[in-house]
Design an enzyme around this catalytic site. Sequence first.
Site, PDB file in Angstrom:
ATOM      1  N   HIS A 199       7.249  12.820   3.167  1.00 17.13           N
ATOM      2  CA  HIS A 199       6.038  11.982   3.255  1.00 17.13           C
ATOM      3  C   HIS A 199       6.463  10.547   3.540  1.00 17.13           C
ATOM      4  O   HIS A 199       6.922   9.833   2.650  1.00 17.13           O
ATOM      5  CB  HIS A 199       5.253  12.071   1.936  1.00 17.13           C
ATOM      6  N   SER A 256      -2.989  -4.862   3.773  1.00 17.70           N
ATOM      7  CA  SER A 256      -2.664  -6.146   4.410  1.00 17.70           C
ATOM      8  C   SER A 256      -1.161  -6.387   4.464  1.00 17.70           C
ATOM      9  O   SER A 256      -0.682  -7.205   5.260  1.00 17.70           O
ATOM     10  CB  SER A 256      -3.339  -7.296   3.651  1.00 17.70           C
ATOM     11  N   LYS A 257      -0.392  -5.665   3.646  1.00 19.68           N
ATOM     12  CA  LYS A 257       1.055  -5.820   3.636  1.00 19.68           C
ATOM     13  C   LYS A 257       1.716  -5.270   4.899  1.00 19.68           C
ATOM     14  O   LYS A 257       2.900  -5.497   5.139  1.00 19.68           O
ATOM     15  CB  LYS A 257       1.654  -5.130   2.402  1.00 19.68           C
ATOM     16  N   GLU A 297      -4.035  11.188  -5.429  1.00 17.22           N
ATOM     17  CA  GLU A 297      -3.408   9.910  -5.783  1.00 17.22           C
ATOM     18  C   GLU A 297      -4.360   9.083  -6.635  1.00 17.22           C
ATOM     19  O   GLU A 297      -3.939   8.352  -7.519  1.00 17.22           O
ATOM     20  CB  GLU A 297      -3.018   9.153  -4.512  1.00 17.22           C
ATOM     21  N   HIS A 316       1.354  13.356  -3.080  1.00 20.89           N
ATOM     22  CA  HIS A 316       1.043  12.661  -4.336  1.00 20.89           C
ATOM     23  C   HIS A 316       0.689  13.632  -5.478  1.00 20.89           C
ATOM     24  O   HIS A 316       1.521  13.924  -6.311  1.00 20.89           O
ATOM     25  CB  HIS A 316      -0.048  11.605  -4.157  1.00 20.89           C
ATOM     26  N   ASP A 344       6.459   4.590   2.090  1.00 24.20           N
ATOM     27  CA  ASP A 344       6.580   3.406   2.965  1.00 24.20           C
ATOM     28  C   ASP A 344       7.818   2.601   2.581  1.00 24.20           C
ATOM     29  O   ASP A 344       7.723   1.664   1.775  1.00 24.20           O
ATOM     30  CB  ASP A 344       5.345   2.504   2.828  1.00 24.20           C
TER      31      ASP A 344
END
Length: 496
Positions: free
Chosen positions: A20, A94-95, A318, A337, A393
């Site tokens: 993932h 937004s990151k 999640e 998750h 991520d």
Amino acid sequence: MLEDSKKARNVLSHAEVDTHIHAAACMNQKHLLRFIKHTYQTEPDRTVAEKRGRKITLRQVFDSLHMDPYDLTVDSLDVHAGRQTFHRFDKFNSKYNPVGASELRDLYLKTENYLGGEYFARMVKASRTQVPSAVALATGFQVGRLCCVQAEVARELEESKYQYSEPRLSIYGRSPEEWPSLARWFIQHKVYSPNMRWIIQVPRIYDIFRSKKLLPSFGKMLENIFLPLFEATINPQDHRELHLFLKYVTGFDSVDDESKHSDHMFSDKSPSPDIWTSEQNPPYSYYLYYMYANIMVLNNLRRERGLSTFLFRPHCGEAGSITHLVSAFLTADNISHGLLLKKSPVLQYLYYLAQIPIAMSPLSNNSLFLEYSKNPLREFLHKGLHVSLSTDDPMQFHYTKEALMEEYAIAAQVWKLSTCDLCEIARNSVLQSGLSHQEKQKFLGQNYYKEGPEGNDIRKTNVAQIRMAFRYETLCNELSFLSDAMKSEEITALTT
């Protein structure tokens, strides 16, 4: 941290798969920063965008943002999730914007832009990848020739030899042209790597497109997502690039913030997709059912034609409602998750009985929804659920270039996992991945698909046979117990 990663690498001398991971954040922060500085140093006057008919160079992009790339640091890049993102999915999204600038996200982390996604492709692909004959045929690239580009994410996977990854690329459903565009990006930039398998993620954002009048109905969104695939399956010669790209796609994902509330409850009275024309977003279960139905029909067609098929591997559990896990239990092949199983022993038991694979990402969850110490991965593993470790991520949650090893190392330290535990998780990751039958045989043994110790080659997996025997016997006992209970109920019903 470095020593822990080395220990994990020594233990996991066999294959493991990052089950993932999102392609747009598959690199670490230092990697992205280095690439941004490299492009500015080598091609500052290259035209990289167009706005209102005016061509814009890379230098002008940074000038408009009032910044000098040479002054950028990992901290100022500001792509790492932290305390401010906990229970704030909007701030997490937004990151993805380096230094908070959407212009840099569009330029460096997108497949569709003025450069045709070239910078993103260069960050992802390998430096010296053998171009397969199918790709060479479609692109006119010489068979067997090596394409030499800058060393990036895929090359590091290839050098590690036993590490594989399944990055997610987005298809939104705004237009049927998204598929040809994505396939063109993959082929023209030769983003092929033997250590990568690709999954298509579909964000649940119909309401945004509908409010902007981009779609007339939810049915049109589904049509844009799946019709090109049916056409490429029926007439591959007319859709050569898409047909080729689909050979490297192994599944579909459904993604978005699960904590969003929906007033609509999906049932047989719900409007069909063509009639769903309101600006309200369909509920999670609605998305899953219609994605599952389309994937199932598509798989049947592709199977008849001897083509590859796809798994359905949505984000699930999640956050949000526990009913999401019910929907996924009925429709999904794998889930990502699965944290909310912790709150429902009955569902947890069903997922155990069905051995539905769960890709868990404790470091990601720690920044978004659940503190690391409260993550149920250790509990799930010891109970016998089919769990694997994944990164989600790396750009946002990890610090080293070996993000997956970072996950294993931290899990081993925090939960005191044994060597056998780590190797079982790694074995699970290969089993639940989109690797081919031949590759799974290579990494797990000739009989990997058989149940119990018979399907375990300890020389390849490093998982003790007594562990495999325990897992198999426990599951058989549970299934036998349920079978006996059902027989007793039937006898009681017949005698009353």
